[in-house]
Every structure is written in C-alpha cells, then in structure tokens.
Design a protein around this motif. Structure first.
Motif, PDB file in Angstrom:
ATOM      1  N   ARG A  60       8.299  -0.809 -10.813  1.00  0.00           N
ATOM      2  CA  ARG A  60       7.376  -1.946 -10.926  1.00  0.00           C
ATOM      3  C   ARG A  60       6.032  -1.642 -10.291  1.00  0.00           C
ATOM      4  O   ARG A  60       5.275  -2.543  -9.973  1.00  0.00           O
ATOM      5  CB  ARG A  60       7.957  -3.153 -10.181  1.00  0.00           C
ATOM      6  CG  ARG A  60       9.227  -3.653 -10.779  1.00  0.00           C
ATOM      7  CD  ARG A  60       9.954  -4.576  -9.827  1.00  0.00           C
ATOM      8  NE  ARG A  60      11.209  -5.002 -10.430  1.00  0.00           N
ATOM      9  CZ  ARG A  60      11.408  -6.205 -10.952  1.00  0.00           C
ATOM     10  NH1 ARG A  60      10.477  -7.120 -10.906  1.00  0.00           N
ATOM     11  NH2 ARG A  60      12.561  -6.504 -11.507  1.00  0.00           N
ATOM     12  N   TYR A  61       5.746  -0.413 -10.052  1.00  0.00           N
ATOM     13  CA  TYR A  61       4.503  -0.066  -9.337  1.00  0.00           C
ATOM     14  C   TYR A  61       3.285  -0.464 -10.174  1.00  0.00           C
ATOM     15  O   TYR A  61       3.386  -0.627 -11.394  1.00  0.00           O
ATOM     16  CB  TYR A  61       4.500   1.434  -9.020  1.00  0.00           C
ATOM     17  CG  TYR A  61       4.607   2.326 -10.239  1.00  0.00           C
ATOM     18  CD1 TYR A  61       3.477   2.680 -10.970  1.00  0.00           C
ATOM     19  CD2 TYR A  61       5.839   2.795 -10.675  1.00  0.00           C
ATOM     20  CE1 TYR A  61       3.575   3.482 -12.095  1.00  0.00           C
ATOM     21  CE2 TYR A  61       5.946   3.599 -11.801  1.00  0.00           C
ATOM     22  CZ  TYR A  61       4.810   3.939 -12.509  1.00  0.00           C
ATOM     23  OH  TYR A  61       4.905   4.711 -13.621  1.00  0.00           O
ATOM     24  N   PRO A  62       2.132  -0.616  -9.530  1.00  0.00           N
ATOM     25  CA  PRO A  62       0.948  -1.024 -10.284  1.00  0.00           C
ATOM     26  C   PRO A  62       0.632  -0.001 -11.367  1.00  0.00           C
ATOM     27  O   PRO A  62       0.664   1.199 -11.109  1.00  0.00           O
ATOM     28  CB  PRO A  62      -0.177  -1.045  -9.232  1.00  0.00           C
ATOM     29  CG  PRO A  62       0.429  -0.700  -7.934  1.00  0.00           C
ATOM     30  CD  PRO A  62       1.878  -0.383  -8.108  1.00  0.00           C
ATOM     31  N   TRP A 178      10.205   0.038  -6.486  1.00  0.00           N
ATOM     32  CA  TRP A 178       9.084  -0.793  -6.042  1.00  0.00           C
ATOM     33  C   TRP A 178       9.560  -2.219  -5.759  1.00  0.00           C
ATOM     34  O   TRP A 178      10.416  -2.740  -6.494  1.00  0.00           O
ATOM     35  CB  TRP A 178       8.017  -0.812  -7.145  1.00  0.00           C
ATOM     36  CG  TRP A 178       6.648  -1.171  -6.658  1.00  0.00           C
ATOM     37  CD1 TRP A 178       6.033  -2.388  -6.775  1.00  0.00           C
ATOM     38  CD2 TRP A 178       5.738  -0.315  -5.971  1.00  0.00           C
ATOM     39  NE1 TRP A 178       4.788  -2.340  -6.203  1.00  0.00           N
ATOM     40  CE2 TRP A 178       4.567  -1.077  -5.697  1.00  0.00           C
ATOM     41  CE3 TRP A 178       5.768   1.000  -5.540  1.00  0.00           C
ATOM     42  CZ2 TRP A 178       3.459  -0.560  -5.032  1.00  0.00           C
ATOM     43  CZ3 TRP A 178       4.667   1.513  -4.885  1.00  0.00           C
ATOM     44  CH2 TRP A 178       3.537   0.739  -4.626  1.00  0.00           C
ATOM     45  N   HIS A 180       9.853  -6.351  -5.461  1.00  0.00           N
ATOM     46  CA  HIS A 180       9.547  -7.384  -6.450  1.00  0.00           C
ATOM     47  C   HIS A 180       8.331  -8.195  -6.066  1.00  0.00           C
ATOM     48  O   HIS A 180       7.644  -8.740  -6.910  1.00  0.00           O
ATOM     49  CB  HIS A 180      10.759  -8.320  -6.618  1.00  0.00           C
ATOM     50  CG  HIS A 180      11.869  -7.664  -7.368  1.00  0.00           C
ATOM     51  ND1 HIS A 180      12.719  -8.344  -8.197  1.00  0.00           N
ATOM     52  CD2 HIS A 180      12.262  -6.377  -7.428  1.00  0.00           C
ATOM     53  CE1 HIS A 180      13.584  -7.503  -8.730  1.00  0.00           C
ATOM     54  NE2 HIS A 180      13.324  -6.305  -8.258  1.00  0.00           N
ATOM     55  N   GLU A 181       8.079  -8.280  -4.768  1.00  0.00           N
ATOM     56  CA  GLU A 181       6.919  -9.051  -4.314  1.00  0.00           C
ATOM     57  C   GLU A 181       5.676  -8.193  -4.513  1.00  0.00           C
ATOM     58  O   GLU A 181       5.748  -6.970  -4.499  1.00  0.00           O
ATOM     59  CB  GLU A 181       7.001  -9.388  -2.816  1.00  0.00           C
ATOM     60  CG  GLU A 181       8.338  -9.866  -2.325  1.00  0.00           C
ATOM     61  CD  GLU A 181       9.358  -8.746  -2.194  1.00  0.00           C
ATOM     62  OE1 GLU A 181       9.050  -7.741  -1.518  1.00  0.00           O
ATOM     63  OE2 GLU A 181      10.446  -8.854  -2.823  1.00  0.00           O
ATOM     64  N   GLU A 182       4.548  -8.862  -4.638  1.00  0.00           N
ATOM     65  CA  GLU A 182       3.299  -8.133  -4.816  1.00  0.00           C
ATOM     66  C   GLU A 182       3.002  -7.312  -3.553  1.00  0.00           C
ATOM     67  O   GLU A 182       3.145  -7.813  -2.433  1.00  0.00           O
ATOM     68  CB  GLU A 182       2.157  -9.119  -5.071  1.00  0.00           C
ATOM     69  CG  GLU A 182       0.885  -8.417  -5.465  1.00  0.00           C
ATOM     70  CD  GLU A 182      -0.329  -9.351  -5.421  1.00  0.00           C
ATOM     71  OE1 GLU A 182      -1.445  -8.847  -5.531  1.00  0.00           O
ATOM     72  OE2 GLU A 182      -0.131 -10.587  -5.251  1.00  0.00           O
ATOM     73  N   LYS A 184       0.190  -5.705  -1.314  1.00  0.00           N
ATOM     74  CA  LYS A 184      -1.260  -5.901  -1.163  1.00  0.00           C
ATOM     75  C   LYS A 184      -1.881  -4.678  -0.489  1.00  0.00           C
ATOM     76  O   LYS A 184      -1.469  -4.280   0.599  1.00  0.00           O
ATOM     77  CB  LYS A 184      -1.523  -7.149  -0.316  1.00  0.00           C
ATOM     78  CG  LYS A 184      -1.020  -8.418  -0.980  1.00  0.00           C
ATOM     79  CD  LYS A 184      -1.755  -9.649  -0.460  1.00  0.00           C
ATOM     80  CE  LYS A 184      -1.529 -10.842  -1.350  1.00  0.00           C
ATOM     81  NZ  LYS A 184      -0.298 -11.573  -1.075  1.00  0.00           N
ATOM     82  N   GLN A 209      -8.246  -1.456  -5.090  1.00  0.00           N
ATOM     83  CA  GLN A 209      -7.983  -2.442  -4.033  1.00  0.00           C
ATOM     84  C   GLN A 209      -8.153  -1.880  -2.625  1.00  0.00           C
ATOM     85  O   GLN A 209      -8.652  -2.551  -1.741  1.00  0.00           O
ATOM     86  CB  GLN A 209      -6.535  -2.916  -4.110  1.00  0.00           C
ATOM     87  CG  GLN A 209      -6.167  -3.672  -5.357  1.00  0.00           C
ATOM     88  CD  GLN A 209      -4.674  -4.006  -5.292  1.00  0.00           C
ATOM     89  OE1 GLN A 209      -4.159  -4.388  -4.248  1.00  0.00           O
ATOM     90  NE2 GLN A 209      -3.996  -3.854  -6.388  1.00  0.00           N
TER      91      GLN A 209
END
Ligand code: NA7
Length: 894
Positions: A60-62, A178, A180-182, A184, A209
């Motif tokens: 799920r990585y960016p 990765w 599940h939460e974002e 930052k 970012q």
C-alpha cells in the motif's frame, strides 16, 4: 466427491474436511475459489490478511500501481464481470485494484469460503488417507484431498540484511508490508533504501512531502515514463472491437499481452529508424512496447539489446541535471529487460529537487543503521523515517518460508529445493502428490501478465481435478522423468533470453545464500499454454494417477525434448501444411526453398561480401565471399552449402556464412557447385575439390592467408567437404588444415536408427533423403567414397569437427563418420546437439538456441586454422559497459 465437514479431534481443535484447501486470497486464490466452487468441489481458502487482495493488500505504499495496462491486468474469465467494472486509469492505483478484488469477491460471494487472519503453519501429506493435513496458527486444522498454493510470487518480503535496524529510533516501514493508516512524511527527514519498482514508484511522492529525502541506491535500474492517464484509445478500441479475440490473443502471446512480435532486426534499421522506434515506445509509456516492439534481437542478443540500453541511458542523462547524479543513476551491469524494468512517474526528475540526495551505495556501502539514522562508510545520514523498498524472496519465498511442507515419506520441500526449485510445469513437484502451485517457479509467472497466467494455471489445475473425479482417480503426482525433463527444458529456454546475464530476483541473486538460476519459465506464455495442453492431450504425460477402484495410469516421459525454438519452428511449419518437398520436382523444390529463404531474417553485416567466379573443371563456378571487418589477411574457409546435391546455391546459406565469418574472424567462401539431377554424381564432389584447390592456390588474391584452407559444409555440403579432404589427400593437395562437417551425409545405407527414429516430423525427412540420393547418384555408384566417404580410407585426413543433431535422420551416419575418423587416428571433436534438428544451425536468428553450437564451431575453425582462441564471443556475455560519457552528461546539464 467428499462433502465438507467439520470434526473435532481429541485435542479439541477442529478439523475441517474439504476437497481442496488453498492458501491466498489474491488474484489466484479468488479465481480458484470461483472455479472450484462452480465445479462442485468443497473448498476453503486460508489467508493471513484480514481481507482479500494478496499483493495488493500488502503493498500500500505511496505510488503503488500495476505496471501492465489495467485493461490487460484484470480477470477475463467472465465477460459480464468485464462490463460490470470500469477502470479509471491506464495504470490503476493500488487502492483501485484492491477495490476491484473486493468487488470480485462480493460479486461471486467468495468471502464465505475464506478464513481470514489464518496462517498455515504446516502441511503434511498423509499417505494412509491420501490427504493433506494443514495446521494453522489459530488452531483450526484442515484435511484436504488437494492442496493449492496461491501464495503469489512476490509476497515474502526479504529481510533488509543490514546491521542495526532494531537500534533505529525513528519510524520504519517496508513497502511490502505498508500500514493501513496514512504515513505522514511532511517535515520529516526520510531515507528510502532500494530502487526497484517499489522504490521507484514511491520516491517521487515521498519527495513531494518530505523535508529531506535520501535515496540509497545499490543498483540502478532502467525506468520508463508511464505517461499515466486514461487507457490509450487505440488499445481500448482493439479490445472493444473484438473482446474475445483480444483476450484469446493475449493467452497465446509471449507475455500475456496481445502485441505483434517484431520481425525486423536492429541491423536492418538505420540509426534514425531505430531512434524513431525508440521514441515511439518511449511516448507509449508501456513496458512491453519497449521490451518487445523495437527490433527482433533486443531481447535475445546482447548487441541488439545494447542499442536500446544506450538510448535509455541518453534519456536519463537528458533528464537529470547534475551529471554526477545522472552517472550514478545509469545502469551498466545488466542488459535492458534482464532485470525487471520499472515504469515511473517523475522518478529521474525527482533527483533535480533540492530536497533529494542520491547515495550511491556502490561507492559508499551502508555500514549499519544507528539510533539516529544510516551510516555508510563515508558519511552518516540522520533521518526520522526509513523506508525499506528492498524487495522479496521471490517465487520460492512464499512457498518455502511460510511453513514446512512435508510430502511423500516426510520429505520437506525446503530440502528438496535446497539447490533451487524443481517442478514439473511450475505447477507440481515430484514427491508431493496432490499439490499445486499457481504461477510457481518453472512457469511464466513474473515474466508475464500475471492475471493471464493465473487464469491459465487455475483452469488447467481445476480441469485436471474434474477429469480425475470423472475417472475415479484420487491422487496425482509428477514423475521424476517428467520433472527432470522440465528442468532441462527450462535451462534450454533460459538460453533464449538475456535474463541469465543479470543478478536479479528472477535468478535468486537478491537473497544472500539462495540457490541461483533463472526461476520463471522464459519460453513464453503461449508456448507454455500449448505445452500444458499437450500434457493433457498425451494422456497426462508425466503424471502418475491413481485411485482406489481404478487401475493406475502413468504415461511417463518428457513433454519437450526439442529445443524450445526448434519446437516453435516445427509447429509453424506444421501449420503451413506444406507439400512434401520431394513432391514438387527439382525446379519446384528450388523455387520453394528460395521462397522460404526470402522470408528468413537477413544475415548480419560482415566486413565485406563479394560475388565472383572461379574456374571449375568444366567452366566457371560462382562463389560468394564473406570477409570479416578486422584487418587481414585471414585464413579461408571453403564452404559447401546444404540442399541434398539438388537445392541451394552459393547464397542459400547466407546467414550461416555471415554468422560464422563474424564469429570465427575467418573468410568464408561459399561455392556454387553444380547440382543434380542436371549434373549427377560425381559432379558436386569434383566441383568441390576443384574449387578448394583453386581457392588454396589463389588465397592471397582473395585477401586470405596463403598456405592452407579449412573446408566446411552442411548436410550434402558436409558430404562434399568430407570427400574433398579425401581427394586432396589422394591427389597431392591442396593442404587442408581441418574440416568442419555439420550434419553431413556420409554413407548410403539407411538402416541406422536415426533414419527410422527421425523419419518424419523434423523437417528433413527420410523420404526427402531418398529423393536426393535418387536424383544425385545411381545405386551402383553409391558405395563410391566420393559420395559415401565413410567407405573410403580415413587415415591421414585433416582434423575434424563433426556436428550432429539429435532429431536428424543423418545423426547416426555423422557420428559413425566421426568415430571412424577417430579410429583411423584422425583428431576429431564431436558436437552432439541435443534437441536440435537438421536445419537448427543454419536457421540463424530463428533458432537462437543454435548460437552456442555455432560459437563452438567458430572456436573449432580457429583451432583448425591455428588461430589463437581469444576472440570475443559475441553472444556469450554482456557487452562491456560504456563508461558514462562526460561530454553527453555535460550537454544534458546545459
Ligand atoms: P526489487 O525489485 O527486488 O528491488 C529491491 C531494491 O532494494 C533493489 O534496488 C535492491 O538492490 C535493493 N536492496 C535490496 N537489499 C538491499 C540492501 N541490503 N541494501 C541496499 N539495497 C538493497 O523489489 P521491489 O519491491 O522494488 O519490486 C519487486 C517487484 O514487484 C517488481 O519487480 C515488480 O514486478 C513488482 P539490488 O538491485 O539488489 O542491488
């Protein structure tokens, strides 16, 4: 069929009894569940995660996306499913693919047969009950008749293998696991280790970012721009114009995506034409266009490949402003495509950002990870976050590391695979009855569009289970013969591509201590599908099938004994339904051969090609001379073409002569000797001798080295070469330094086994040989050594290199000649080419597996001519890397 049931063992833990248990709820597991249930098997799927998705659940990585166009990277088994789902982009993001898999699970109500949060701890084959017993980490055991690993090829993340990871006090993430939460990154100092597909997708987004991003790169990779957006209109139109046809084409294609194969070779294109093709592929934003659509030799030949790689390097230089950074980002250590290339969005341009630093680990390896960051042997980088994009224990990791699998006699799969995975078809393993792997090592898997391969595997496996049920069989197991044959076939296939020339996760090289070898099947999706179908049509060849009330069935054998490309050539010829050559008459046969030759790949460039004539016994004989590009004088090889004394001419083996001229660095002179039936025995032999004598006497005029010549010939040409050596010995010259005889005709008897074993089906047939003999030589003359050199005196002949092919009617007489020469005291070397046919070595650039044989022939020619052996082997290794050109880098920086 055994109905599903649940029993409670004495221990209190429940055992569920099903026909089939499978592991994994990704693309493979979901389709398996759908098929098994539809076909009436009780089934349970065991899944470690808490939802469906497999790879797409964990990664799920960016920036995570597929890099095969989504219109191709999706299920095709149900047209209604296809119309029920609309993809939003050319390359879907991970969230969209995960939503799709959830949609599929819901649409077919698959979740009810999936046990989530369940990891299989152990799988043991119980011989008495002929069932697999699975134990899990939540105490719910499963007893199943058939066990299927649908665990994916890239699902077991590799440990980072760097000291001190535990000491790091900041945040640590793995792209393959990765959260599940974002996550930052804003305002943070971030390090990314690894620049494979995951790193290359994530780095540009993290850079946007993070306050500061440090990219630690061990090996640079080739990446192409994805040019993401809507699915390309032309591809969509193709699909929608004929959906079934499009899907079917994908199933029989090389990599599971319907693209035409490129037939033009790099040397047939000018630099400008190559550049135009390259720019089009670059603009297409599609890996397959760049990997397969430029020129025919790019994936099989290092020189053809180097041309693409060089153009890609230019693109990197043109994008990255700092020449030193550009130099570090340019790959030199592998052919393009041999390591998995990546699709990127702004990857190279990211290194122009002021907040991004590239660390070249080849220049300063990581020493350790500390509480505050990462230490190389030159510097320390203090960071708040470390992202490990360090890849997977690919293909075997998920199968072996997840749990012990114990097969027949308690043998563990990890032990059986200690020296590398061994499978039959990538689907099954000898000693592990009733076990399937979906897209396992030995299948096209990661070298293909995975979904197409998954559907093929699942359909094949489930169809086998259905057929077994109908016939009363309850166990299947691959035989050792079949598995050993498949391993050999895999090795043969791996010589077709350049994957063997790179250290990658395809070969196991990314995991320290892992056995190395090309793990996926490199022979292509379509050919693989054909082979699997053939296993079925030949009565489950290579499988032992048994059941309580039926007789055991075992058609043992190897499914592919031919070299893979030879097999494809023969299949093509079979499809053409050609009339037997001997039925065409001499002129008709000549026209047919000319037509076939017109369609073959053009021969490669050599220094010079010149046509001329030389005086024969009854008038001029034409010849064609091939001169190497290197400065002469070169030794001369007098060459006699093949064609049964009836067909061909001095041009007809043009690609072979060019190739051998390049590889040996010697002049080849191909002789246009006269043919039967117009000129019967002994004309061809006498022409061959006369031409050899004249060339030896005029070597210097031809730019050759005077003194002696080498003779060579293929088929009937090999016969003429052999006879010429005998005549030269008996008639006082010329001096012949050696003879290269490729599949030669040496004798007039047809009772050796190869004449029967290979009588039909391998292009040169027994009846064609009979026809050739009849046209050339009356029965009364056939024992004359000038046509049956095996019957001549052999002592005192020049040293020989004799090539024979396994599936050639002439095989045994070639071997007999070599043996007889050796017995007569002549130095002889033999090349017995396994899996090859009579035409294998002259079908240059068609039969790629013939390259190594021609390399050996060229080396032999050099030895025979007394040349040193050190000539570079053009196909044997990766071309030396160019050193990054400072001029180009400077220009790009401007
Ligand atoms: P990859 O392609 O295996 O990439 C892993 C990267 O991590 C690669 O650049 C490795 O360098 C690097 N790596 C691995 N271990 C280390 C250590 N110890 N130190 C430094 N660098 C390291 O995995 P991905 O997840 O990116 O992609 C896997 C596949 O998923 C991809 O090919 C697609 O098919 C989808 P190396 O090249 O080994 O020198």
């Amino acid at each position: 069929m055994i109905a599903a049931s649940v029993s409670r063992a004495a221990s209190g833990c429940t055992t569920e009894r099903v026909d089939v248990a499978l592991v994994g709820a990704g693309f493979a597991g979901l389709y398996l569940l759908y098929r098994l249930r539809k076909d009436g098997f009780t089934t349970v799927a065991l899944e470690e995660a808490d939802d469906v998705g497999g790879t797409w659940y964990w990664n799920r990585y960016p920036g995570a996306r597929c890099d095969i166009q989504t219109i191709d990277y999706c299920y095709t088994f149900d047209p209604e499913l296809e119309s029920a789902w609309k993809w939003s982009e050319k390359y879907a993001t991970q969230p969209e693919i995960l939503r799709y898999l959830g949609f599929v699970a819901d649409r077919y109500d698959l979740r009810r047969d999936i046990r989530f949060c369940t990891k299989v701890k152990r799988a043991t084959w119980d011989q008495a009950s002929e069932r697999w017993l699975l134990t899990t980490d939540n105490d719910a055991a499963v007893s199943c008749r058939y066990y299927i690993m649908a665990t994916g090829c890239l699902s077991s993340p590799k440990p980072p293998e760097i000291d001190g990871v535990k000491d790091f006090e900041g945040e640590v993430y793995f792209t393959g696991r990765w959260p599940h939460e974002e996550v930052k990154f804003a305002g943070k100092r971030v390090a990314v280790i690894g620049t494979g597909s995951s790193g290359i997708q994530a780095i540009p987004l993290i850079a946007e970012q993070a306050a500061q991003l440090t990219v630690l790169q061990r090996t640079p990779n080739f990446a192409l721009p994805a040019h993401n957006g809507p699915a390309p209109a032309d591809r969509v139109a193709l699909l929608e114009g004929d959906r079934a046809g499009y899907r079917e084409q994908a199933r029989w294609s090389g990599a599971g995506v319907p693209l035409q194969l490129q037939t033009v070779f790099s040397w047939q294109l000018s630099a400008a034409e190559r550049l135009e093709r390259f720019e089009n592929a670059w603009a297409a934003g599609d890996l397959f266009c760049m990997l397969r659509q430029l020129w025919a030799d790019q994936g099989v030949d290092v020189d053809g490949n180097a041309l693409v790689a060089e153009l890609l390097r230019d693109k990197i230089c043109a994008t990255v402003k700092d020449p030193e950074i550009a130099a570090s980002l340019i790959p030199y250590d592998h052919p393009f495509g041999a390591k998995r290339p990546c699709l990127d969005t702004n990857y190279y341009a990211t290194f122009n950002r002021p907040n991004v630093t590239l660390v070249n680990l080849r220049q300063e390896p990581i020493k350790s990870i500390m509480a505050s960051g990462i230490k190389t042997d030159k510097r320390t980088f203090d960071v708040d976050v470390i992202v490990f994009a360090t890849g997977f224990d690919a293909m075997t990791g998920a199968i072996m590391a997840v749990h012990p699998i114990k097969g027949r006699g308690g043998k563990s799969l990890s032990d059986v695979w200690a020296n590398g995975p061994q499978t039959y078809l990538g689907l099954t393993v000898t000693g592990f009855p009733n076990l399937f792997m979906i897209t396992g090592p030995g299948s096209p898997s990661v070298l293909s569009n995975m979904v197409v391969s998954i559907e093929q595997h699942v359909d094949w496996a489930v169809n086998l289970l259905i057929a077994m049920r109908e016939a009363g069989f309850t166990t299947f197991e691959a035989t050792k013969t079949a598995q050993d044959g498949w391993i050999r076939h895999m090795a043969d296939c791996s010589t077709l591509t350049l994957h063997r020339l790179a250290n990658t996760w395809y070969t196991g090289a990314n995991v320290p201590g892992k056995a190395q070898g090309v793990m996926p099947y490199t022979g292509g999706v379509g050919p693989y599908r054909g082979i699997c179908d053939e296993v079925v049509s030949r009565g489950m060849l290579g499988f032992r099938l048994a059941g309580p009330n039926v007789a055991e069935q075992c058609n043992d054998g190897e499914i592919v004994r031919l070299q893979p490309d030879v097999r494809l050539v023969l299949k093509k010829l079979e499809e053409m339904k050609l009339a037997p050559i001997e039925s065409l008459g001499a002129q008709g046969a000549r026209d047919f051969v000319a037509e076939l030759n017109a369609d073959r790949p053009a021969g490669r460039p050599v220094g010079d090609v010149a046509d001329g004539t030389l005086p024969g016994t009854d008038g001029p004989l034409p010849y064609r001379l091939y001169r190497p590009a290197t400065p002469g004088p070169h030794p001369i090889v007098v060459y006699f073409h093949g064609g049964g004394w009836v067909l061909g001419d001095q041009h007809s083996d043009d690609p072979y002569c060019r190739d051998m001229c390049r590889r040996s660095g010697m002049i080849f002179v191909s002789i246009g000797y006269r043919h039967a039936p117009e000129y019967r025995f002994p004309t061809a032999a006498e022409d061959g001798y006369a031409a050899t004598r004249w060339i030896a006497e005029h070597a210097a005029e031809l730019g050759g080295r005077p003194g002696s010549v080498v003779v060579a010939g293929w088929s009937a040409g090999g016969n003429i070469a052999a006879v010429t050596c005998q005549l030269a010995r008996d008639r006082g010259g010329p001096h012949i330094a050696g003879q290269l005889l490729v599949c030669p005709v040496t004798d007039c008897t047809f009772d050796r086994p190869s004449y029967n074993d290979n009588a039909t089906g391998y292009f040169l047939t027994r009846s064609l040989m009979f026809w050739f003999w009849d046209l050339y030589c009356s029965p009364a003359d056939r024992t004359d050594p000038r046509v049956s050199p095996l019957r001549g005196k052999l002592a005192g002949l020049p040293p020989a290199f004799v090539v024979t092919c396994e599936f050639d009617p002439l095989r045994d007489e070639g071997i007999a000649y070599a043996d007889a020469l050796a017995a007569a005291g002549v130095p002889v070397e033999q090349l017995k080419a396994r899996g090859h046919i009579h035409t294998s070595f002259t079908m240059v650039d068609v039969v790629i597996t013939g390259v190594s044989g021609r390399v050996q022939m060229a080396e032999a020619l050099r030895r025979l001519a007394g040349l040193p052996p050190e000539r570079k082997q053009v196909d044997a290794s990766v071309r030396p890397a160019r050193t990054a050109s400072p001029r180009k880098i400077a220009a790009a920086a401007d």
